[in-house]
Design a protein around this motif. Structure first.
Motif, short mmCIF file in Angstrom:
data_model
loop_
_atom_site.label_atom_id
_atom_site.label_comp_id
_atom_site.label_asym_id
_atom_site.label_seq_id
_atom_site.Cartn_x
_atom_site.Cartn_y
_atom_site.Cartn_z
N LEU A 1 0.84 -1.19 0.00
CA LEU A 1 0.00 0.00 0.00
C LEU A 1 0.88 1.24 0.00
N TYR A 2 0.28 2.40 -0.05
CA TYR A 2 1.05 3.63 0.05
C TYR A 2 1.46 3.82 1.51
N GLY A 3 2.72 3.55 1.80
CA GLY A 3 3.24 3.76 3.15
C GLY A 3 3.23 2.54 4.03
N SER A 4 2.49 1.50 3.68
CA SER A 4 2.41 0.33 4.54
C SER A 4 1.99 -0.88 3.72
N VAL A 5 1.31 -1.82 4.39
CA VAL A 5 0.82 -3.04 3.74
C VAL A 5 -0.57 -3.35 4.27
N GLY A 6 -1.25 -4.29 3.62
CA GLY A 6 -2.54 -4.74 4.12
C GLY A 6 -2.37 -5.50 5.42
N ARG A 7 -3.40 -5.42 6.28
CA ARG A 7 -3.32 -6.09 7.57
C ARG A 7 -3.29 -7.59 7.39
N GLY B 1 -2.64 7.05 2.67
CA GLY B 1 -3.83 7.56 2.00
C GLY B 1 -3.50 8.50 0.87
N ALA B 2 -2.23 8.51 0.41
CA ALA B 2 -1.82 9.39 -0.69
C ALA B 2 -2.60 9.05 -1.95
N GLY B 3 -2.62 10.00 -2.87
CA GLY B 3 -3.38 9.80 -4.10
C GLY B 3 -2.67 8.96 -5.14
N SER B 4 -1.33 8.94 -5.11
CA SER B 4 -0.58 8.18 -6.10
C SER B 4 0.82 7.92 -5.58
N SER B 5 1.48 6.95 -6.20
CA SER B 5 2.86 6.65 -5.84
C SER B 5 3.46 5.73 -6.89
N THR B 6 4.74 5.46 -6.74
CA THR B 6 5.44 4.54 -7.62
C THR B 6 6.15 3.48 -6.78
N ILE B 7 6.56 2.42 -7.44
CA ILE B 7 7.34 1.39 -6.75
C ILE B 7 8.61 1.98 -6.17
N GLY B 8 9.30 2.82 -6.93
CA GLY B 8 10.54 3.43 -6.45
C GLY B 8 10.33 4.28 -5.21
N GLU B 9 9.25 5.04 -5.18
CA GLU B 9 8.97 5.86 -4.01
C GLU B 9 8.73 4.99 -2.78
N GLN B 10 7.99 3.89 -2.97
CA GLN B 10 7.72 3.01 -1.84
C GLN B 10 8.99 2.33 -1.33
N ILE B 11 9.92 2.03 -2.20
CA ILE B 11 11.17 1.40 -1.78
C ILE B 11 11.90 2.27 -0.76
#
Length: 453
Positions: free
Chosen positions: A134-140, A190-200
């Protein structure tokens, strides 16, 4: 490749229509599939494939019905124990859809059989991660069974690493959860968009090099989730049919009066200010709209599978029926109108005081009960001295534990307290609704308990 986002803010989820200008893939559709079909019609594309990332825990899928309606291939993990025909997919499988290629990636963690999809048109990539990354985390990871939570959390840690390894760093990330859904965990942004690189570089599931620390921290921060979740995966295994979104004929006054007298669940959709000042005795307040989390709290609080009668404007009833269909609450009855005495002239009308922090500080008397209807984790993070904590979703089952006396009930914003106040009054208790933001409590001079270390 074009990605159309279909928001369901009422549940904090997203569905997606991915197309090449001719054919389309739909990922994780909600049950009210007319929104997806409208998006496909506007884009001028044909839905040829529908895919699920997992057997959803927070909503009833529209995937099976959508695939049937369009003669589309229905991509579901081969390991999912479903009772319907589908196109079974497995880890590493590639599905060609028009001008783009879909790679299936096994990403267990949110569920044992969770998959993600990497979609490529040869130039750009998009990653559809469902309840995995997810954006910033993962599913529970605690929605399957308590005994599985530790193992699934380890799986989640490994899965997100596998996913980012297989995807391009500039690939856009499109999760299903993480926008307010209780299927999220940890610090989902809860961000509106992101990329794989940003999450890394920013996602704690990818930046925490200590797997044991990640697992312990994630589990320690899991909070309560809606009780209706228990009914979602079983329904989704059966291949749910279409939702009935029609507004029924309005009940007449005699029938509405009978239902109230018999203790049936009559749900008033008006705002909590109007409800507190005058409502049909025995009705309960679930304010509709205004970011109220109506669907989540109604499904969490009221007994499952009991008949509901919705009271409100035609527009609110129509929207509420759509929202409730998403969690498998089908075909509620309705009484259209906003004036209690006009709806049921022979039924008694009730009210209760609605106040702010200043009135509570001034008028709360010795022997009165201060009831905090927030979740236990919120209460532990800071609460008023002398407050009794019974979370909203536990009030019906714990009514006998609430001390005698006038009950002043509050929550974090006033919404849950409004629901709680209506439930308490329905049970014959003397109640005052504290309709105020907990963020303002200290500035109002209310004494706070020290946090436990």
């Amino acid at each position: 490749m074009d990605v159309i986002v279909i928001e369901t803010p009422q549940l904090g989820d997203r569905s997606y229509l991915v197309h090449d200008g001719v054919v389309a893939l739909v990922i994780d559709p909600q049950r009210d599939t007319d929104r997806v079909e409208a998006a496909a019609l506007e884009a001028g594309v044909t839905i040829t494939h529908v895919a699920e990332t997992h057997l959803h825990n927070d909503y009833v899928t529209g995937g099976y019905d959508l695939a049937q309606a369009h003669g589309a291939e229905y991509l579901v993990n081969a390991a999912d124990p479903v009772s319907f025909e589908r196109e079974p997919v497995t880890d590493g499988q590639i599905v060609q859809i028009g001008a783009f290629r879909v790679t299936v990636v096994a990403t267990p963690g949110h569920t044992h059989t969770h998959v993600s999809y990497i979609v490529s048109d040869g130039t750009t990539e998009a990653v559809f991660s469902g309840g995995s990354l997810l954006y910033g985390s993962v599913g529970r990871t605690d929605l399957v069974a308590a005994i599985d939570t530790v193992g699934l959390t380890h799986d989640q840690y490994a899965s997100v690493r596998k996913l980012v390894h297989e995807a391009q760093h500039d690939a856009a990330l499109f999760p299903t959860h993480g926008f307010g859904s209780f299927c999220s965990s940890g610090p989902a942004t809860g961000a509106g968009s992101s990329t794989i690189g940003e999450q890394i570089t920013t996602n704690h599931a990818l930046t925490d090099a200590d797997e044991e620390h990640f697992v312990a921290t994630l589990i320690a921060n899991l909070t309560a989730y809606p009780s209706y979740y228990a009914h979602m995966a079983p329904a989704n295994m059966q291949g749910p049919g279409p939702a009935d979104l029609e507004v029924p004929e309005s009940l007449d006054a005699a029938e509405l009066t009978r239902r109230l007298a018999d203790g049936e669940w009559v749900v008033d959709l008006r705002n909590r200010v109007a409800f507190s000042s005058g409502h049909l005795q025995g009705a309960v307040s679930f304010e509709y709209g205004n970011g109220s989390n109506f669907t989540t709290y109604l499904g969490w609080v009221l007994p499952w599978d009991e008949k509901l009668t919705l009271v409100g404007t035609h527009a609110d009833v129509e929207d509420a029926i759509r929202d409730l269909s998403r969690i498998g609450i089908d075909s509620p009855d309705a009484a259209i109108g906003t004036e209690p005495r006009a709806l049921a002239p022979d039924a008694p009308v009730a009210s209760y005081p609605r106040v702010g922090w200043a009135e509570l500080a001034r008028d709360h008397a010795a022997g009165d009960v201060l009831l905090d209807a927030r979740r236990t984790d919120e209460f532990a993070d800071g609460h008023l001295i002398g407050a009794v904590n019974v979370p909203l979703h536990e009030i019906l089952s714990r009514m006998d534990e609430i001390p005698a006396g006038t009950i002043w009930v509050h929550c974090g914003s006033g919404y849950r307290a409004g629901v709680a106040a209506s439930l308490l009054q329905r049970a014959g208790r003397d109640v005052v609704h504290v309709d105020a933001s907990f963020a303002d409590v200290e500035s109002a001079g209310m004494p706070m308990a020290e946090k436990a270390v």
